[in-house]
Motif scaffolding. Sequence first.
Motif, PDB file in Angstrom:
ATOM      1  N   GLU A   1      57.496  30.485  74.639  1.00 16.41           N
ATOM      2  CA  GLU A   1      57.669  30.177  73.297  1.00 16.41           C
ATOM      3  C   GLU A   1      57.799  31.024  72.209  1.00 16.41           C
ATOM      4  N   VAL A   2      56.847  32.061  72.489  1.00 19.93           N
ATOM      5  CA  VAL A   2      56.606  33.335  71.334  1.00 19.93           C
ATOM      6  C   VAL A   2      57.987  34.056  71.164  1.00 19.93           C
ATOM      7  N   ALA A   3      58.562  34.316  72.756  1.00 21.40           N
ATOM      8  CA  ALA A   3      60.049  35.189  72.659  1.00 21.40           C
ATOM      9  C   ALA A   3      61.088  34.310  72.086  1.00 21.40           C
ATOM     10  N   SER A   4      60.915  32.949  72.395  1.00 19.89           N
ATOM     11  CA  SER A   4      62.287  32.102  71.876  1.00 19.89           C
ATOM     12  C   SER A   4      62.250  31.944  70.488  1.00 19.89           C
ATOM     13  N   ARG A   5      61.021  32.042  69.766  1.00 17.83           N
ATOM     14  CA  ARG A   5      60.834  31.934  68.132  1.00 17.83           C
ATOM     15  C   ARG A   5      61.326  33.072  67.703  1.00 17.83           C
ATOM     16  N   LEU A   6      60.776  34.388  68.397  1.00 15.85           N
ATOM     17  CA  LEU A   6      61.452  35.524  67.655  1.00 15.85           C
ATOM     18  C   LEU A   6      62.768  35.736  67.729  1.00 15.85           C
ATOM     19  N   ASP A   7      63.297  35.380  68.784  1.00 17.09           N
ATOM     20  CA  ASP A   7      64.925  35.542  68.993  1.00 17.09           C
ATOM     21  C   ASP A   7      65.375  34.779  67.728  1.00 17.09           C
ATOM     22  N   GLY A   8      64.966  33.396  67.602  1.00 16.07           N
ATOM     23  CA  GLY A   8      65.764  32.442  66.535  1.00 16.07           C
ATOM     24  C   GLY A   8      65.421  32.994  65.104  1.00 16.07           C
ATOM     25  N   GLU A   9      64.216  33.606  64.906  1.00 17.90           N
ATOM     26  CA  GLU A   9      64.031  34.325  63.490  1.00 17.90           C
ATOM     27  C   GLU A   9      64.781  35.469  63.428  1.00 17.90           C
ATOM     28  N   CYS A  10      64.877  36.409  64.288  1.00 19.20           N
ATOM     29  CA  CYS A  10      65.609  37.707  64.114  1.00 19.20           C
ATOM     30  C   CYS A  10      67.317  37.160  63.847  1.00 19.20           C
ATOM     31  N   ALA A  11      67.831  36.127  64.569  1.00 19.27           N
ATOM     32  CA  ALA A  11      69.238  35.587  64.507  1.00 19.27           C
ATOM     33  C   ALA A  11      69.217  35.153  62.786  1.00 19.27           C
ATOM     34  N   TRP A  12      68.329  34.407  62.651  1.00 15.58           N
ATOM     35  CA  TRP A  12      68.164  33.973  61.035  1.00 15.58           C
ATOM     36  C   TRP A  12      68.134  34.916  59.951  1.00 15.58           C
ATOM     37  N   LEU A  13      67.393  35.969  60.169  1.00 14.39           N
ATOM     38  CA  LEU A  13      67.298  36.943  59.235  1.00 14.39           C
ATOM     39  C   LEU A  13      68.558  37.890  59.020  1.00 14.39           C
ATOM     40  N   VAL A  14      69.410  38.120  60.044  1.00 12.14           N
ATOM     41  CA  VAL A  14      70.587  38.584  60.003  1.00 12.14           C
ATOM     42  C   VAL A  14      71.898  37.749  59.693  1.00 12.14           C
ATOM     43  N   ALA A  15      71.693  36.819  60.132  1.00  9.90           N
ATOM     44  CA  ALA A  15      72.865  35.898  59.846  1.00  9.90           C
ATOM     45  C   ALA A  15      72.913  35.541  58.129  1.00  9.90           C
ATOM     46  N   ASN A  16      71.604  35.500  57.606  1.00 12.11           N
ATOM     47  CA  ASN A  16      71.355  34.988  56.229  1.00 12.11           C
ATOM     48  C   ASN A  16      71.323  36.145  55.311  1.00 12.11           C
ATOM     49  N   GLY A  17      71.602  37.413  55.780  1.00 11.12           N
ATOM     50  CA  GLY A  17      71.487  38.660  55.258  1.00 11.12           C
ATOM     51  C   GLY A  17      70.240  39.136  54.485  1.00 11.12           C
ATOM     52  N   VAL A  18      69.039  38.304  54.985  1.00 11.68           N
ATOM     53  CA  VAL A  18      67.584  38.686  54.315  1.00 11.68           C
ATOM     54  C   VAL A  18      67.301  40.268  54.706  1.00 11.68           C
ATOM     55  N   LEU A  19      67.627  40.523  55.950  1.00 10.64           N
ATOM     56  CA  LEU A  19      67.271  41.735  56.160  1.00 10.64           C
ATOM     57  C   LEU A  19      68.168  42.921  56.661  1.00 10.64           C
ATOM     58  N   PRO A  20      68.556  44.015  56.557  1.00 10.46           N
ATOM     59  CA  PRO A  20      69.696  44.886  57.312  1.00 10.46           C
ATOM     60  C   PRO A  20      69.438  44.245  58.894  1.00 10.46           C
ATOM     61  N   ALA A  21      70.672  44.464  59.376  1.00 13.10           N
ATOM     62  CA  ALA A  21      70.654  44.086  60.877  1.00 13.10           C
ATOM     63  C   ALA A  21      69.922  45.410  61.595  1.00 13.10           C
ATOM     64  N   GLY A  22      69.882  46.545  61.055  1.00 15.53           N
ATOM     65  CA  GLY A  22      69.136  47.767  61.778  1.00 15.53           C
ATOM     66  C   GLY A  22      67.585  47.706  61.545  1.00 15.53           C
ATOM     67  N   VAL A  23      67.330  47.091  60.588  1.00 14.93           N
ATOM     68  CA  VAL A  23      65.784  46.945  60.463  1.00 14.93           C
ATOM     69  C   VAL A  23      65.186  45.796  61.653  1.00 14.93           C
ATOM     70  N   VAL A  24      66.055  44.919  61.359  1.00 16.29           N
ATOM     71  CA  VAL A  24      65.622  43.554  62.596  1.00 16.29           C
ATOM     72  C   VAL A  24      65.868  44.185  63.997  1.00 16.29           C
ATOM     73  N   THR A  25      66.809  44.947  64.352  1.00 18.64           N
ATOM     74  CA  THR A  25      66.999  45.175  65.557  1.00 18.64           C
ATOM     75  C   THR A  25      65.927  46.269  66.132  1.00 18.64           C
ATOM     76  N   ARG A  26      65.717  47.177  65.078  1.00 19.90           N
ATOM     77  CA  ARG A  26      64.517  48.173  65.448  1.00 19.90           C
ATOM     78  C   ARG A  26      63.207  47.678  65.665  1.00 19.90           C
ATOM     79  N   ASN A  27      63.023  46.537  64.903  1.00 17.20           N
ATOM     80  CA  ASN A  27      61.585  45.888  64.928  1.00 17.20           C
ATOM     81  C   ASN A  27      61.636  44.686  66.186  1.00 17.20           C
ATOM     82  N   ARG A  28      62.662  44.409  66.609  1.00 15.08           N
ATOM     83  CA  ARG A  28      62.802  43.327  67.633  1.00 15.08           C
ATOM     84  C   ARG A  28      62.513  44.395  68.903  1.00 15.08           C
ATOM     85  N   ARG A  29      62.761  45.425  68.875  1.00 15.22           N
ATOM     86  CA  ARG A  29      62.861  46.543  69.980  1.00 15.22           C
ATOM     87  C   ARG A  29      61.269  46.811  69.969  1.00 15.22           C
TER      88      ARG A  29
END
Length: 245
Positions: free
Chosen positions: A109-137
């Motif tokens: 559940e934790v992993a699935s929600r994390l993936d969904g939030e990361c996708a939303w942040l990038v798709a909506n331009g809320v955060l730069p993709a590089g910031v999201v990718t780095r923190n997801r890693r």
Amino acid sequence: MAGVEEVEVVVAHQERATLRVGDVFLKIDADRTRADVEVEAMAIAPIPTPEVLWRKPPVLALAALPGTALGRLGEPSTASSAAWAAAGAAARTLHDAPPPPWPGRSLDEVASRLDGECAWLVANGVLPAGVVTRNRRVAEAALRPWTPVFTHGDLQVTHVFADGDEITGVIDWSEAGPGDALFDLATLTLGHEERLGDVVAGYGTDVDLDVIRAWWSLRSLRAVRWLIEHGFDPWPEVAVLNSRL
């Protein structure tokens, strides 16, 4: 509550509101299950919690705790090192207690929600993709099996009260349940990295600091959309994410 001259709105959004009337906090929650968890968790927690004065759903009346919160996210804490260590010790006492009988969030559940939030942040331009990718890693280190313990689930600094060097209580137990001990420690120190050593010293055992840092990223990635959609400024969480670069 006779003689009270004003009502303070502590927090208010679509899901719940908390009002302070004198020395009484009135929590109004549309989700009765969440309020049930809070009341039961406070009843069985082995650390100080607010006194339940009365409950008439959807309202829960709690007595104010003595002292003040350890701090606020995004602001320097003026609490002593000893108070932060005492918070770590309180967390250890909680984690050593038997977990609550209700289920906690699973790793999937934790992993699935994390993936969904990361996708939303990038798709909506809320955060730069590089910031999201780095923190997801970085967050990946938190996604490992853990032994469930009694966790508060939202042990942020505003929920831990101290009077001098002593912890007087912990509030807001609606997210309590079996979970990862290091998530609580990460939530407590989010945005207060300089206090991590004090908390770990008070906790009294070796902890994996990389996992705590991973939870900082994971929690912040999950929080940004909720904060925006509920009318709050997510800049402290964004600052935490940017600091991981």
